[in-house]
Design a protein around this motif. Sequence first.
Motif, PDB file in Angstrom:
ATOM      1  N   GLU A   1       0.813  -1.226   0.000  1.00  0.00           N
ATOM      2  CA  GLU A   1       0.000   0.000   0.000  1.00  0.00           C
ATOM      3  C   GLU A   1       0.838   1.264   0.000  1.00  0.00           C
ATOM      4  OE1 GLU A   1      -2.573  -3.288   1.334  1.00  0.00           O
ATOM      5  OE2 GLU A   1      -0.516  -2.654   1.802  1.00  0.00           O
ATOM      6  N   LEU A   2       2.129   1.137   0.338  1.00  0.00           N
ATOM      7  CA  LEU A   2       3.002   2.307   0.269  1.00  0.00           C
ATOM      8  C   LEU A   2       3.066   2.843  -1.155  1.00  0.00           C
ATOM      9  CD1 LEU A   2       4.858   4.149   1.932  1.00  0.00           C
ATOM     10  CD2 LEU A   2       6.736   2.584   1.424  1.00  0.00           C
ATOM     11  N   GLY A   3       2.822   1.988  -2.119  1.00  0.00           N
ATOM     12  CA  GLY A   3       2.808   2.410  -3.510  1.00  0.00           C
ATOM     13  C   GLY A   3       1.703   3.396  -3.837  1.00  0.00           C
ATOM     14  N   LEU A   4       0.723   3.535  -2.930  1.00  0.00           N
ATOM     15  CA  LEU A   4      -0.345   4.521  -3.122  1.00  0.00           C
ATOM     16  C   LEU A   4       0.133   5.933  -2.831  1.00  0.00           C
ATOM     17  CD1 LEU A   4      -3.292   2.586  -1.416  1.00  0.00           C
ATOM     18  CD2 LEU A   4      -2.868   2.856  -3.873  1.00  0.00           C
ATOM     19  N   CYS A   5       1.301   6.046  -2.228  1.00  0.00           N
ATOM     20  CA  CYS A   5       1.877   7.365  -1.908  1.00  0.00           C
ATOM     21  C   CYS A   5       2.624   7.870  -3.141  1.00  0.00           C
ATOM     22  CB  CYS A   5       2.797   7.262  -0.697  1.00  0.00           C
ATOM     23  SG  CYS A   5       1.979   6.608   0.779  1.00  0.00           S
ATOM     24  N   GLN A   6       1.871   8.346  -4.094  1.00  0.00           N
ATOM     25  CA  GLN A   6       2.417   8.680  -5.400  1.00  0.00           C
ATOM     26  C   GLN A   6       3.400   9.849  -5.394  1.00  0.00           C
ATOM     27  OE1 GLN A   6       1.506   7.091  -8.677  1.00  0.00           O
ATOM     28  NE2 GLN A   6       1.203   5.561  -7.075  1.00  0.00           N
ATOM     29  N   ASP A   7       3.413  10.634  -4.324  1.00  0.00           N
ATOM     30  CA  ASP A   7       4.341  11.761  -4.229  1.00  0.00           C
ATOM     31  C   ASP A   7       5.633  11.412  -3.495  1.00  0.00           C
ATOM     32  OD1 ASP A   7       2.611  13.453  -5.591  1.00  0.00           O
ATOM     33  OD2 ASP A   7       1.621  14.129  -3.763  1.00  0.00           O
ATOM     34  N   LEU A   8       5.771  10.146  -3.100  1.00  0.00           N
ATOM     35  CA  LEU A   8       6.929   9.746  -2.301  1.00  0.00           C
ATOM     36  C   LEU A   8       8.237   9.963  -3.064  1.00  0.00           C
ATOM     37  CD1 LEU A   8       7.477   8.482   0.492  1.00  0.00           C
ATOM     38  CD2 LEU A   8       7.585   6.262  -0.646  1.00  0.00           C
ATOM     39  N   GLU A   9       9.178  10.644  -2.396  1.00  0.00           N
ATOM     40  CA  GLU A   9      10.467  10.967  -3.008  1.00  0.00           C
ATOM     41  C   GLU A   9      11.646  10.391  -2.234  1.00  0.00           C
ATOM     42  OE1 GLU A   9      10.497  15.191  -3.026  1.00  0.00           O
ATOM     43  OE2 GLU A   9       9.102  15.377  -4.708  1.00  0.00           O
ATOM     44  N   PHE A  10      11.443  10.074  -0.970  1.00  0.00           N
ATOM     45  CA  PHE A  10      12.582   9.719  -0.105  1.00  0.00           C
ATOM     46  C   PHE A  10      12.115   8.682   0.899  1.00  0.00           C
ATOM     47  CE2 PHE A  10      15.804  10.573   3.189  1.00  0.00           C
ATOM     48  CZ  PHE A  10      16.945  10.706   2.412  1.00  0.00           C
ATOM     49  N   LEU A  11      12.773   7.511   0.918  1.00  0.00           N
ATOM     50  CA  LEU A  11      12.364   6.406   1.779  1.00  0.00           C
ATOM     51  C   LEU A  11      13.595   5.751   2.393  1.00  0.00           C
ATOM     52  CD1 LEU A  11      10.245   4.390   2.855  1.00  0.00           C
ATOM     53  CD2 LEU A  11      10.450   3.153   0.693  1.00  0.00           C
ATOM     54  N   ARG A  12      13.634   5.696   3.730  1.00  0.00           N
ATOM     55  CA  ARG A  12      14.769   5.090   4.436  1.00  0.00           C
ATOM     56  C   ARG A  12      14.242   4.040   5.409  1.00  0.00           C
ATOM     57  NH1 ARG A  12      19.207   8.765   4.998  1.00  0.00           N
ATOM     58  NH2 ARG A  12      20.146   7.185   6.345  1.00  0.00           N
ATOM     59  N   ILE A  13      14.647   2.785   5.220  1.00  0.00           N
ATOM     60  CA  ILE A  13      14.236   1.711   6.128  1.00  0.00           C
ATOM     61  C   ILE A  13      15.432   0.873   6.571  1.00  0.00           C
ATOM     62  CG2 ILE A  13      11.904   1.577   5.171  1.00  0.00           C
ATOM     63  CD1 ILE A  13      12.817  -0.979   3.682  1.00  0.00           C
ATOM     64  N   GLU A  14      16.654   1.361   6.352  1.00  0.00           N
ATOM     65  CA  GLU A  14      17.829   0.574   6.707  1.00  0.00           C
ATOM     66  C   GLU A  14      17.993   0.464   8.224  1.00  0.00           C
ATOM     67  OE1 GLU A  14      19.541   4.737   6.829  1.00  0.00           O
ATOM     68  OE2 GLU A  14      18.015   3.683   5.657  1.00  0.00           O
ATOM     69  N   MET A  15      18.729  -0.571   8.634  1.00  0.00           N
ATOM     70  CA  MET A  15      19.017  -0.828  10.044  1.00  0.00           C
ATOM     71  C   MET A  15      17.728  -0.994  10.848  1.00  0.00           C
ATOM     72  SD  MET A  15      22.345   1.616  10.595  1.00  0.00           S
ATOM     73  CE  MET A  15      23.448   1.908   9.205  1.00  0.00           C
ATOM     74  N   THR A  16      16.788  -1.697  10.253  1.00  0.00           N
ATOM     75  CA  THR A  16      15.578  -2.139  10.943  1.00  0.00           C
ATOM     76  C   THR A  16      15.496  -3.650  10.742  1.00  0.00           C
ATOM     77  OG1 THR A  16      14.102  -1.962   9.028  1.00  0.00           O
ATOM     78  CG2 THR A  16      14.430   0.037  10.342  1.00  0.00           C
ATOM     79  N   ASP A  17      14.426  -4.251  11.209  1.00  0.00           N
ATOM     80  CA  ASP A  17      14.202  -5.676  10.953  1.00  0.00           C
ATOM     81  C   ASP A  17      13.079  -5.882   9.938  1.00  0.00           C
ATOM     82  OD1 ASP A  17      16.226  -6.742  12.579  1.00  0.00           O
ATOM     83  OD2 ASP A  17      15.002  -6.473  14.373  1.00  0.00           O
ATOM     84  N   ILE A  18      12.863  -4.868   9.098  1.00  0.00           N
ATOM     85  CA  ILE A  18      11.918  -5.011   7.993  1.00  0.00           C
ATOM     86  C   ILE A  18      12.564  -5.917   6.955  1.00  0.00           C
ATOM     87  CG2 ILE A  18      10.724  -3.802   6.133  1.00  0.00           C
ATOM     88  CD1 ILE A  18      10.553  -1.364   7.981  1.00  0.00           C
ATOM     89  N   GLU A  19      11.898  -7.008   6.629  1.00  0.00           N
ATOM     90  CA  GLU A  19      12.486  -8.005   5.743  1.00  0.00           C
ATOM     91  C   GLU A  19      11.599  -8.240   4.519  1.00  0.00           C
ATOM     92  OE1 GLU A  19      12.915 -11.580   7.990  1.00  0.00           O
ATOM     93  OE2 GLU A  19      10.939 -11.425   8.878  1.00  0.00           O
ATOM     94  N   GLY A  20      11.925  -9.297   3.792  1.00  0.00           N
ATOM     95  CA  GLY A  20      11.171  -9.586   2.573  1.00  0.00           C
ATOM     96  C   GLY A  20      11.780  -8.861   1.391  1.00  0.00           C
ATOM     97  N   SER A  21      10.959  -8.242   0.591  1.00  0.00           N
ATOM     98  CA  SER A  21      11.443  -7.551  -0.600  1.00  0.00           C
ATOM     99  C   SER A  21      10.653  -6.274  -0.835  1.00  0.00           C
ATOM    100  CB  SER A  21      11.339  -8.467  -1.818  1.00  0.00           C
ATOM    101  OG  SER A  21       9.985  -8.852  -2.031  1.00  0.00           O
ATOM    102  N   ALA A  22      11.222  -5.422  -1.647  1.00  0.00           N
ATOM    103  CA  ALA A  22      10.537  -4.171  -1.993  1.00  0.00           C
ATOM    104  C   ALA A  22       9.361  -4.487  -2.903  1.00  0.00           C
ATOM    105  CB  ALA A  22      11.509  -3.219  -2.691  1.00  0.00           C
ATOM    106  N   PRO A  23       8.153  -4.103  -2.530  1.00  0.00           N
ATOM    107  CA  PRO A  23       6.989  -4.399  -3.361  1.00  0.00           C
ATOM    108  C   PRO A  23       7.093  -3.749  -4.737  1.00  0.00           C
ATOM    109  CG  PRO A  23       6.329  -3.646  -1.180  1.00  0.00           C
ATOM    110  CD  PRO A  23       7.792  -3.386  -1.296  1.00  0.00           C
ATOM    111  N   LYS A  24       6.557  -4.423  -5.721  1.00  0.00           N
ATOM    112  CA  LYS A  24       6.545  -3.874  -7.077  1.00  0.00           C
ATOM    113  C   LYS A  24       5.868  -2.509  -7.095  1.00  0.00           C
ATOM    114  CE  LYS A  24       4.930  -4.830 -11.786  1.00  0.00           C
ATOM    115  NZ  LYS A  24       4.233  -3.506 -11.913  1.00  0.00           N
ATOM    116  N   GLU A  25       4.833  -2.357  -6.277  1.00  0.00           N
ATOM    117  CA  GLU A  25       4.100  -1.096  -6.244  1.00  0.00           C
ATOM    118  C   GLU A  25       4.981   0.063  -5.785  1.00  0.00           C
ATOM    119  OE1 GLU A  25       1.192  -4.422  -5.874  1.00  0.00           O
ATOM    120  OE2 GLU A  25       3.168  -3.955  -5.042  1.00  0.00           O
TER     121      GLU A  25
END
Length: 202
Positions: free
Chosen positions: A124-148
């Motif tokens: 659902e983050l892909g619904l944020c059509q104005d997104l320009e800057f995303l930082r998720i490093e050094m967390t335990d968020i896993e899996g893969s970057a969604p196609k969206e």
Amino acid sequence: VPVSCLKLFTGRMVVDNNVFKSTVPDEITQLINLKELWLSMNYFTGGIPENIGALKSLESFSMWENEDLTGHIPDSLYDLTMLEDLHLFRNSFSGSISTQIGRLTKLKTLTLAENNFTGTLPTELGLCQDLEFLRIEMTDIEGSAPKEVCDLTEKNLFSDDRDKEYFKADCLEDNVTMVAFFVCDCCSSCCDHVTNQCKILD
């Protein structure tokens, strides 16, 4: 201060880079006309006020580098549909990122790095059509970057040549398992989940 006066307060509240050593007072959510709230680089404890969503006019919320801040992101935060900038990095927040993140359609900047977040990055983050800057490093968020989310890179988003770290995650193979913690085909910068060493991708 009377509640009636708090409700008249507009504009910006900045208390960055101080030595506040307390929880964030719930009364702050009575500043219902506030547009910018910056609480970074302090010693706040506890978590984000559960009723933060009462600040319907909020466009910028910065709470980074308060290392004793814990807990989850309150569901009410996703009611802040005017929000453009959300900075929560370098704290001790946990829990997963809700699929409700997609409600923040005006979001341009989202920094969640250096926390204890778990789970996966919602499509659902892909619904944020104005997104320009995303930082998720050094967390335990896993899996893969969604196609969206990766699809945003095909538009005029994630393309600011002035900052090569516009999408940063733990997508660098570590020297132990030789496997990346997070799979990302569209990241601009990758970090080693074990050593926290990062590099900008070509």
